[in-house]
Design a protein around this motif. Structure first.
Motif, PDB file in Angstrom:
ATOM      1  N   ARG A   1     -28.866  46.520 -12.464  1.00  0.00           N
ATOM      2  CA  ARG A   1     -29.700  47.110 -11.405  1.00  0.00           C
ATOM      3  C   ARG A   1     -28.828  47.682 -10.293  1.00  0.00           C
ATOM      4  O   ARG A   1     -29.075  48.775  -9.786  1.00  0.00           O
ATOM      5  N   GLU A   2     -27.794  46.952  -9.901  1.00  0.00           N
ATOM      6  CA  GLU A   2     -26.892  47.464  -8.867  1.00  0.00           C
ATOM      7  C   GLU A   2     -26.203  48.733  -9.350  1.00  0.00           C
ATOM      8  O   GLU A   2     -26.054  49.694  -8.592  1.00  0.00           O
ATOM      9  N   GLN A   3     -25.791  48.742 -10.614  1.00  0.00           N
ATOM     10  CA  GLN A   3     -25.175  49.939 -11.190  1.00  0.00           C
ATOM     11  C   GLN A   3     -26.149  51.120 -11.120  1.00  0.00           C
ATOM     12  O   GLN A   3     -25.776  52.217 -10.741  1.00  0.00           O
ATOM     13  N   ALA A   4     -27.390  50.883 -11.490  1.00  0.00           N
ATOM     14  CA  ALA A   4     -28.389  51.954 -11.489  1.00  0.00           C
ATOM     15  C   ALA A   4     -28.620  52.502 -10.087  1.00  0.00           C
ATOM     16  O   ALA A   4     -28.888  53.694  -9.917  1.00  0.00           O
ATOM     17  N   ASN A   5     -28.506  51.644  -9.077  1.00  0.00           N
ATOM     18  CA  ASN A   5     -28.700  52.094  -7.694  1.00  0.00           C
ATOM     19  C   ASN A   5     -27.477  52.803  -7.131  1.00  0.00           C
ATOM     20  O   ASN A   5     -27.548  53.360  -6.041  1.00  0.00           O
ATOM     21  N   ASN A   6     -26.372  52.780  -7.851  1.00  0.00           N
ATOM     22  CA  ASN A   6     -25.130  53.374  -7.346  1.00  0.00           C
ATOM     23  C   ASN A   6     -24.700  54.571  -8.197  1.00  0.00           C
ATOM     24  O   ASN A   6     -23.527  54.780  -8.418  1.00  0.00           O
ATOM     25  N   ARG A   7     -25.657  55.333  -8.670  1.00  0.00           N
ATOM     26  CA  ARG A   7     -25.347  56.522  -9.463  1.00  0.00           C
ATOM     27  C   ARG A   7     -25.259  57.747  -8.562  1.00  0.00           C
ATOM     28  O   ARG A   7     -25.980  57.851  -7.565  1.00  0.00           O
ATOM     29  N   ARG A   8     -24.401  58.682  -8.950  1.00  0.00           N
ATOM     30  CA  ARG A   8     -24.290  59.927  -8.177  1.00  0.00           C
ATOM     31  C   ARG A   8     -25.597  60.689  -8.165  1.00  0.00           C
ATOM     32  O   ARG A   8     -25.908  61.403  -7.217  1.00  0.00           O
ATOM     33  N   SER A   9     -26.388  60.577  -9.224  1.00  0.00           N
ATOM     34  CA  SER A   9     -27.619  61.360  -9.346  1.00  0.00           C
ATOM     35  C   SER A   9     -28.786  60.786  -8.541  1.00  0.00           C
ATOM     36  O   SER A   9     -29.823  61.447  -8.428  1.00  0.00           O
TER      37      SER A   9
ATOM     38  N   ILE B   1     -33.674  57.884   0.214  1.00  0.00           N
ATOM     39  CA  ILE B   1     -34.607  58.178   1.304  1.00  0.00           C
ATOM     40  C   ILE B   1     -34.149  57.330   2.480  1.00  0.00           C
ATOM     41  O   ILE B   1     -33.993  56.116   2.355  1.00  0.00           O
ATOM     42  N   THR B   2     -33.940  57.980   3.620  1.00  0.00           N
ATOM     43  CA  THR B   2     -33.494  57.268   4.813  1.00  0.00           C
ATOM     44  C   THR B   2     -34.616  57.242   5.834  1.00  0.00           C
ATOM     45  O   THR B   2     -35.141  58.284   6.227  1.00  0.00           O
ATOM     46  N   VAL B   3     -34.981  56.030   6.231  1.00  0.00           N
ATOM     47  CA  VAL B   3     -36.006  55.821   7.246  1.00  0.00           C
ATOM     48  C   VAL B   3     -35.389  54.928   8.314  1.00  0.00           C
ATOM     49  O   VAL B   3     -34.976  53.807   8.018  1.00  0.00           O
ATOM     50  N   ALA B   4     -35.297  55.442   9.521  1.00  0.00           N
ATOM     51  CA  ALA B   4     -34.755  54.696  10.661  1.00  0.00           C
ATOM     52  C   ALA B   4     -33.394  54.085  10.353  1.00  0.00           C
ATOM     53  O   ALA B   4     -33.134  52.934  10.667  1.00  0.00           O
ATOM     54  N   GLY B   5     -32.557  54.845   9.671  1.00  0.00           N
ATOM     55  CA  GLY B   5     -31.202  54.389   9.384  1.00  0.00           C
ATOM     56  C   GLY B   5     -31.067  53.517   8.149  1.00  0.00           C
ATOM     57  O   GLY B   5     -29.965  53.127   7.783  1.00  0.00           O
ATOM     58  N   VAL B   6     -32.173  53.197   7.474  1.00  0.00           N
ATOM     59  CA  VAL B   6     -32.129  52.405   6.249  1.00  0.00           C
ATOM     60  C   VAL B   6     -32.221  53.374   5.080  1.00  0.00           C
ATOM     61  O   VAL B   6     -33.228  54.065   4.910  1.00  0.00           O
ATOM     62  N   SER B   7     -31.164  53.445   4.289  1.00  0.00           N
ATOM     63  CA  SER B   7     -31.091  54.392   3.185  1.00  0.00           C
ATOM     64  C   SER B   7     -31.148  53.647   1.857  1.00  0.00           C
ATOM     65  O   SER B   7     -30.248  52.872   1.536  1.00  0.00           O
ATOM     66  N   LEU B   8     -32.230  53.887   1.105  1.00  0.00           N
ATOM     67  CA  LEU B   8     -32.427  53.235  -0.186  1.00  0.00           C
ATOM     68  C   LEU B   8     -32.819  54.278  -1.226  1.00  0.00           C
ATOM     69  O   LEU B   8     -33.336  55.348  -0.891  1.00  0.00           O
ATOM     70  N   THR B   9     -32.604  53.944  -2.493  1.00  0.00           N
ATOM     71  CA  THR B   9     -33.039  54.827  -3.572  1.00  0.00           C
ATOM     72  C   THR B   9     -34.559  54.740  -3.706  1.00  0.00           C
ATOM     73  O   THR B   9     -35.193  53.828  -3.166  1.00  0.00           O
ATOM     74  N   HIS B  10     -35.128  55.666  -4.465  1.00  0.00           N
ATOM     75  CA  HIS B  10     -36.574  55.625  -4.725  1.00  0.00           C
ATOM     76  C   HIS B  10     -36.951  54.272  -5.320  1.00  0.00           C
ATOM     77  O   HIS B  10     -37.949  53.668  -4.911  1.00  0.00           O
ATOM     78  N   ALA B  11     -36.175  53.802  -6.290  1.00  0.00           N
ATOM     79  CA  ALA B  11     -36.483  52.525  -6.950  1.00  0.00           C
ATOM     80  C   ALA B  11     -36.402  51.358  -5.971  1.00  0.00           C
ATOM     81  O   ALA B  11     -37.228  50.439  -6.019  1.00  0.00           O
ATOM     82  N   GLN B  12     -35.436  51.381  -5.087  1.00  0.00           N
ATOM     83  CA  GLN B  12     -35.311  50.300  -4.105  1.00  0.00           C
ATOM     84  C   GLN B  12     -36.498  50.303  -3.138  1.00  0.00           C
ATOM     85  O   GLN B  12     -37.060  49.251  -2.842  1.00  0.00           O
TER      86      GLN B  12
END
Length: 182
Positions: free
Chosen positions: A94-102, A106-117
């Motif tokens: 899961r961590e690997q999947a969240n760390n892909r170049r592709s 989405i950043t909301v109030a300085g919190v940047s997460l992937t769509h899945a996160q």
């Protein structure tokens, strides 16, 4: 450096672990062997392996000291950086999947997460986020609307983006790391 990948386990002093050896060998091949199927995404982009890891012994020692366990794989924290002790960690799938170049973040109030996160945080599907974006809804608005509706309270996401002053400190700490495994 490619010659280092050809070192056999019999020539090393570190205890032989087939899995760690394969990680080390494949890392070398991705960076230095133009015939490797993944070379285009690594060596051709200028990604290299630090001199410290030119031998299996040195890599094995780092692996043991840095939390290697079966089921984890090597992950470069900065995808544009080299394989170095400061830029690598052992990560879950899961961590690997969240760390892909592709990945899109989405950043909301300085919190940047992937769509899945964000989907896991809010208890909604990734497809819902993607569909909203395809309908022309700005991703940040969609996320904030779900936060304001009370979704994601279990991980204190309202506090994360400054919508409330109450929080559970252990949950907030979980979300402070964009590449969380949960």
């Amino acid at each position: 450096m490619a010659e280092a990948a050809a070192v056999s386990a019999k020539e090393t002093k570190a205890p032989f672990d087939h899995r760690i050896y394969c990680v080390w060998h494949n890392m070398q091949a991705r960076c230095y062997d133009p015939t490797d199927q993944h070379y285009i995404d690594y060596g051709a982009r200028g990604i290299s392996v630090c001199d410290d890891w030119s031998t299996y012994d040195a890599f094995w020692a780092w692996a043991m000291a840095s939390g290697y366990a079966r089921g984890l794989s090597i992950d470069r924290i900065n995808n544009d950086g080299d394989y170095t002790p400061d830029n690598c960690r052992w990560a879950t799938p899961r961590e690997q999947a969240n760390n892909r170049r592709s990945n899109r973040r989405i950043t909301v109030a300085g919190v940047s997460l992937t769509h899945a996160q964000w989907a896991r945080v809010l208890g909604i599907s990734r497809q819902a986020i993607r569909a909203a974006i395809q309908r022309g809804v700005p991703a940040e608005w969609y996320i904030i609307a779900h936060i304001e509706a009370g979704h994601g309270e279990k991980v204190a996401c309202r506090h994360m983006v400054g919508l409330t002053t109450t929080t559970n400190s252990s949950d907030a700490a979980t979300m402070a790391v964009p590449n969380e495994g949960g």
